[in-house]
Structures are given as C-alpha cells and as structure tokens.
Write a protein that holds these residues in place. Sequence first.
Motif, PDB file in Angstrom:
ATOM      1  N   TRP B 221      43.070  17.970  -3.166  1.00  0.00           N
ATOM      2  CA  TRP B 221      42.267  16.901  -2.551  1.00  0.00           C
ATOM      3  C   TRP B 221      40.915  16.738  -3.226  1.00  0.00           C
ATOM      4  O   TRP B 221      40.429  15.629  -3.378  1.00  0.00           O
ATOM      5  N   VAL B 222      40.312  17.840  -3.676  1.00  0.00           N
ATOM      6  CA  VAL B 222      39.004  17.669  -4.345  1.00  0.00           C
ATOM      7  C   VAL B 222      39.183  16.947  -5.663  1.00  0.00           C
ATOM      8  O   VAL B 222      38.373  16.097  -6.037  1.00  0.00           O
ATOM      9  N   ASN B 223      40.265  17.282  -6.377  1.00  0.00           N
ATOM     10  CA  ASN B 223      40.498  16.587  -7.641  1.00  0.00           C
ATOM     11  C   ASN B 223      40.767  15.113  -7.410  1.00  0.00           C
ATOM     12  O   ASN B 223      40.372  14.270  -8.208  1.00  0.00           O
ATOM     13  N   MET B 224      41.429  14.808  -6.289  1.00  0.00           N
ATOM     14  CA  MET B 224      41.685  13.411  -5.960  1.00  0.00           C
ATOM     15  C   MET B 224      40.359  12.685  -5.721  1.00  0.00           C
ATOM     16  O   MET B 224      40.139  11.576  -6.205  1.00  0.00           O
ATOM     17  N   THR B 225      39.448  13.334  -4.981  1.00  0.00           N
ATOM     18  CA  THR B 225      38.127  12.738  -4.741  1.00  0.00           C
ATOM     19  C   THR B 225      37.436  12.442  -6.071  1.00  0.00           C
ATOM     20  O   THR B 225      36.864  11.370  -6.273  1.00  0.00           O
ATOM     21  N   THR B 226      37.506  13.423  -6.973  1.00  0.00           N
ATOM     22  CA  THR B 226      36.886  13.249  -8.285  1.00  0.00           C
ATOM     23  C   THR B 226      37.484  12.044  -9.010  1.00  0.00           C
ATOM     24  O   THR B 226      36.768  11.245  -9.616  1.00  0.00           O
ATOM     25  N   THR B 227      38.813  11.909  -8.918  1.00  0.00           N
ATOM     26  CA  THR B 227      39.461  10.790  -9.607  1.00  0.00           C
ATOM     27  C   THR B 227      38.953   9.462  -9.056  1.00  0.00           C
ATOM     28  O   THR B 227      38.578   8.560  -9.816  1.00  0.00           O
ATOM     29  N   VAL B 228      38.913   9.362  -7.721  1.00  0.00           N
ATOM     30  CA  VAL B 228      38.439   8.113  -7.110  1.00  0.00           C
ATOM     31  C   VAL B 228      36.998   7.836  -7.561  1.00  0.00           C
ATOM     32  O   VAL B 228      36.661   6.728  -7.997  1.00  0.00           O
ATOM     33  N   GLY B 229      36.165   8.885  -7.474  1.00  0.00           N
ATOM     34  CA  GLY B 229      34.761   8.711  -7.861  1.00  0.00           C
ATOM     35  C   GLY B 229      34.619   8.257  -9.293  1.00  0.00           C
ATOM     36  O   GLY B 229      33.794   7.399  -9.608  1.00  0.00           O
TER      37      GLY B 229
END
Lengths: 348, 391
Positions: B221-229
């Motif tokens: 989930w943190v990597n997903m947040t990074t991708t969106v950002g």
Amino acid sequence: MRRTIRHIPLLGTALAPAAAQAQGENRPMWYLETFGSPGNEITPILWGLLWLAIGVVVIIAALVLAGVFLKTQRGVDMRRDQEAVSPPHDHSALRWMYGGLFATLAALSVFVVWTMMTMADIRQPDGEAPITIAITGHQWWWQVTYLSEDESRIFETANEIHVPVGVPVKFRLTSADVIHSFWVPAIASKTDLIPGQENTAWFRADTPGVYRGQCAEYCGKQHANMALRVVAESPEDFDAWWDMQLEPVEMPETEVAKMGMELFRLNCAACHNIRGAMAGGEMGPDLSHLMERTTLASGMLPNTPGHLSGWIANPDVIKPGTLMPRTDLSGPELDAIRAFLLTLDQGA
Amino acid sequence: MWQHLFWIFAHPWVYIIVLPAMGMVSDALPVFCRQPLVGYTLVVIATITTMILGFGVWVHHMFATGIPFMSLSFFSGASFIITIPSAVSVFAWILTIWYGKPVVKVPFLYFASFIVMFTIGGVSGVMTASVPADFQLHGTYFVVAHIHYVLIGINLFGVLGALYFWFPKMSGRMMSERLGTWAFAFIFGGFNLAFLPMHWTGLMGMPRRVYTYPEGAGWGWVNMTTTVGSFLLAFGILLVLVNVWHGLRRGKPAGDNPWDAPTLEWAVSSPPPPYNFATAPVLASRHPLWEDRLPEGSGRSSLHHGPLLDDGKEAMLTTVLDAEPDLVVKMPDDTLWPFLTTVAMTVFFGALLLHLWTWAAAGLGAILLCMLGWLWPRDDLAQTSKEAHHG
C-alpha cells in the motif's frame, strides 16, 4: 518472465509458526522491533532519531505556516506599493537565530554522544562467540560454511542459517563476484560482502524463530530474489542439526531414485555438491540435505516437489538471469532426479 | 577503493546541486518578504562552511563496508556537524518571513515550502549520519526518500520558484499566477504523497533496487501511494511546462521590475539588453533599488554613471575587500591554447588508464608546453589604464 511474480506469495505459508509469533506475520523485514543483538542496541537510537526528526519537521513547518498566515499582506501590488519594504531588525532577529542554533547544537550533541556509545556497544559481542560462520555472496545465493577447529565438523550449506538462541555468532563475510550486503533486519544490521576483502560481523538471536534476511546492496538482475533465512533454535536443537548436517547422504533405495542419482552426476554435479554421492561441483549451492531446507532458489519458492521440478526444468523462467542453466531433461529424467533429491532428507 | 573515489566525488556533487538552489532562495525569498535577508553574513559564512565540510563526509555513504569503527565515528561526527550551517540558513529564511510582511505569489509558495522540504531532507540526513541507525537504514527506501527530498525538495522547489521569479526578467513576460498556483498544488501534493510515505517503506525494511518482493512484506500500500503521488507530481511538472509556454506567448508584459526587487538585474529592461549596462554601475549597497527606502550604509549606488568599458576586451579590477573600482584591465583575446591543453590532458589521462607510459609522458610534456604557451607574457596585455574612461 511475467510468470515469475506468481511464484512469490509464499512468505506467510512458508514461515514456521514460531517466526510468525516472533516477527509479526506481515513484517518480515521490520527492524523497529528486534529479537537479538546488535539490533536491540540500535533500535532505541533509531526511535530517538525518528522522534527528533519528526519533532524538528513539525516545529519548522509550524513556524513557516504561522509566519506566512500571521504576516501575509493581502492584495498588495508589488509594483506600486513601495512603502512595504522594511529593514530586517537584525539585532532582535539574530537573537532568535542564535537561540535556534544553540538548541540545534544541544540536540546534535546528545545524539553524537548517543551514537558513539551505541557504536562502542555493538562493536563486539558480550563474551566469546563460540561459533563462526563464513558466508560468501554469489549471484544470487548465499554460500554458508560452518567453521570449526575440528576439520571433520566443517560443513557447507546454502541460503539457510541455523543459529542457537542466546549465543553470539561471528560471521566472516566475503563475496565471490560483486558486492553484496548481509542483512537480517530483525536481529542484526547490515555488513557488506566485498570481493577480495573479509568483513566480520556478529549477532545473537534472543527469540527462537525464523527471520528473513536479504541482500541489501544491488548485485545484479536477481538482487531482489537474494533472500536468506535465519533459523534461531535452542542450543540442543542446533547441535542436533549440526550433527545431522555432517552425515553423508544415504544411498537411494528405489530404482528411480538410483537412476536419478546417476543423472544428477551427469547433469548437475559439475556445479552442485552432494556429500557422499560423488557429486562435487562448487559453482552452485551445496545440495546435501536439500530437503531439510524450507525454500528453494534463495528464499523464492517453498521447497515442495512441484516447485523443485519446475525449478530444475527451467530455472530462468522462475528467476530470470539465474546462472543455473536449463538442462533439457526429458520428463522421466526430470522425475528421476527429483526422486533422488527428495531422498536427501535425513533431517526430516 | 572505487567506492571511495565515487563518493569523494558524489557527496560534494550533492552540495553542488543544492547550494545554488539555496542561494536562489536566499536571494529571492526576501523580495517577497519585503525586506532584506536576516543574517546575510551568517548565511554566506554557512554556505562556505558547507562547501568545505562537504568534502569531508563522503564515508557516510559507506558505513556498512567494514571500515574500522574509529574512522566511522569521525565521519559520523562530521556528518552531524554539517547540519549546523544548514540550520543557519533555515533560521535565516524563517526569521525573514517572521520579520517581514510576505506577499504570497507563486515563487513565494515554492520558497516557503522549500524551507520545510529542506528540513525533512535534512533531518533524514541526520538520522543516517548516526552510524548504528545507518546500519539499518542504509540501502533501504528510507535513503531513497532522503535523496528525493534533497534533490527534488531542495533543488527542484528552489529552482522552480526561481524560474517563476526570474522568468519575467528573461522573457519580458509574466507567467500566469493562477496556472502557477495549480501547478504548485500538484507538485507539492504529489511530491509529498510520493516521498513522505517512502520513509515508512524504508523503515519497514524494503531494500533499494528490487523489482519484486514477497506479498507478505506489507509494502504494497505504501508503494501504491508513492505511485499515485508520482503521477500527480508529473502532472504538476507538465502544468509548469504549459505555464512557461503560455507565458512566453500570452504572458502579460512584465516591465523592468514586476516584483519591486532590490537587486541590479531589475534595473535594466526585461529581457535585458545584450550589453546589460551601458556604463559599469558603481554600487554602494546590496540593495541598490531599495536604497532610498532602507537606512542602509552611506552613499548611493550610481547605476547610470560609471566607467565605460568600450575599448576592446576590458574588465573592471576592483579592490579586494571593498570592491571599489580600481583599474580597467585588458583581457586576452580568444585563443587556441586552452583547447590544446585539454587535448593534451585527454592524452595524458587516457594513456595512464591504458598503462601506456610513453604516451603518458608525452601527454604530460604536451600539457606543460601548452600551459607555457597559454601563460606566455604578452605586451598588448601588459597595459592597464589607471584612469577609467568616464561616460
């Protein structure tokens, strides 16, 4: 290549229950809570630094925001409103600056001293380390040699390290090809494995369990799949495990396994060693007692007969770039080799 | 050994990237605070200190390589100390905002957030400066987060603010405030959404440079947040490009000094004429255009009367400490010698790498000859005129 991803979700299933207890099922690489030294000595200063960092950022952000919101002039036309410019009151302003610098210096001094004390603490284990393990990094697996003054007690294994709980273990670290880094976050910090140089490290596991380690220095295509497992067990279990490792393999009994051993010698023994089976290759991991290990291909696959066949049949599909070649075995040959490998399980 | 060479180069390189951006902020932030920078002298000293200390901390990239603890502690200490000059700059910026009356324009948004980004990049640097902590943090995503705060937070935010600030001077046109505010919102939001959680990814133990990881690791989930950002950030950058393009074509005319800024470049037209100033201006303070409003120093800068440098290649020579105009010196004309010197150096170093010792010796000899030719005294440069031609 796309298929590689599917093989990976195994951690939850492959970890022994003890590990799940010790590490929390979802955080195999978590190091803010540790289960051995020197991790235990490092964690407090890490938390300290983390809170210091958060505190500083919050204070500075608050100062900037407050400054902007309290002081902003609205509706100013910078081209016309020339009266706005004012001198900076350097005298009173600099007093705040010196205050801030003093606070910074004070906080830093505390952490410098704390850092030095922690370093002194983790430099050597408390007391003698009776066990020394030599680890050589390879693309992309870990060669593990248990050393002993008694030559007959030296043996080699790969990718899984057993250690006794509560006993400091020393490591001699080097590499056969490129720089790797040995890291078991929940117990110990990292130390690089450098070709042509021997680094030393130590750790002591305090809680029984299985801990994940991983290469922490980029070492090529399969750096991501260069994991290792540390099994921390009671000293008695550990001694028994060591004795078991010293046993030569038993000769296979079934016809198919015997044929498999012959085929192994022809196809695999150039690289792989199996003690007692006239297979003495040194390129790849030592496979004596293979079935006692829980994973294949440096922690990538659970060690099941199905995965074993898949791995032998076509390693490059599972781990693109692996140095283990495809051997173009026929179906029956593959079955025979697998049957032979499945006999290497004295421990189980 | 190569690692040492690499980091001896690469750590100062980081400062080469961030120091100019810090200078841009120190230059331009006060304009929007409507007052000169607080503690100017201290900031200058801090910058120079950073430059010097920056050469002494390269080993903090190599704490895990088995270097003896004694030398580690030295480099750890040096890495802690380098925080102090940075703290000077941060306090100077904050105090400038507090003692001033800021006008919020797009460049100011970038500069104000720059201070916070700078702090985040700085404190994560302090964390890794501590050897034991670095034994764990090294090689994880924490370091990846740190470098992005340093390179994007400290460089890109400063440079983008500077772009909005100096664009009118370069092009003669303003960039749209409205589009600029939107772009800032995307860049600021996207950047922090991408890289703030990445510290956490690192603290959860994710190593750098892995293309895959076990599902059970909990990093998803943190990597997903990074991708969106990162997509939001990229969209913000796109808006900036649109903003530049739009500004070049349709921007409102800027005039000489749209921000009522105090420094010399704002005294000439936008864009400046190729000769910059018809006569060399003589300055009495750091803020020539604010002089009549600030009780600063004595005397007035003279922007329109000064020495003329119109006789071939000439430059002003000033006194060392006070920078008073002193002499007009003749500068040398274009010459081939520097080029020949670099060719000789290429031969020399190339030969060293290839172990061709005769070639190396020849290269070294050629370098010396070229430098002799370059520096040979020439009559036409010997003349300096004591009396500048006044215009």
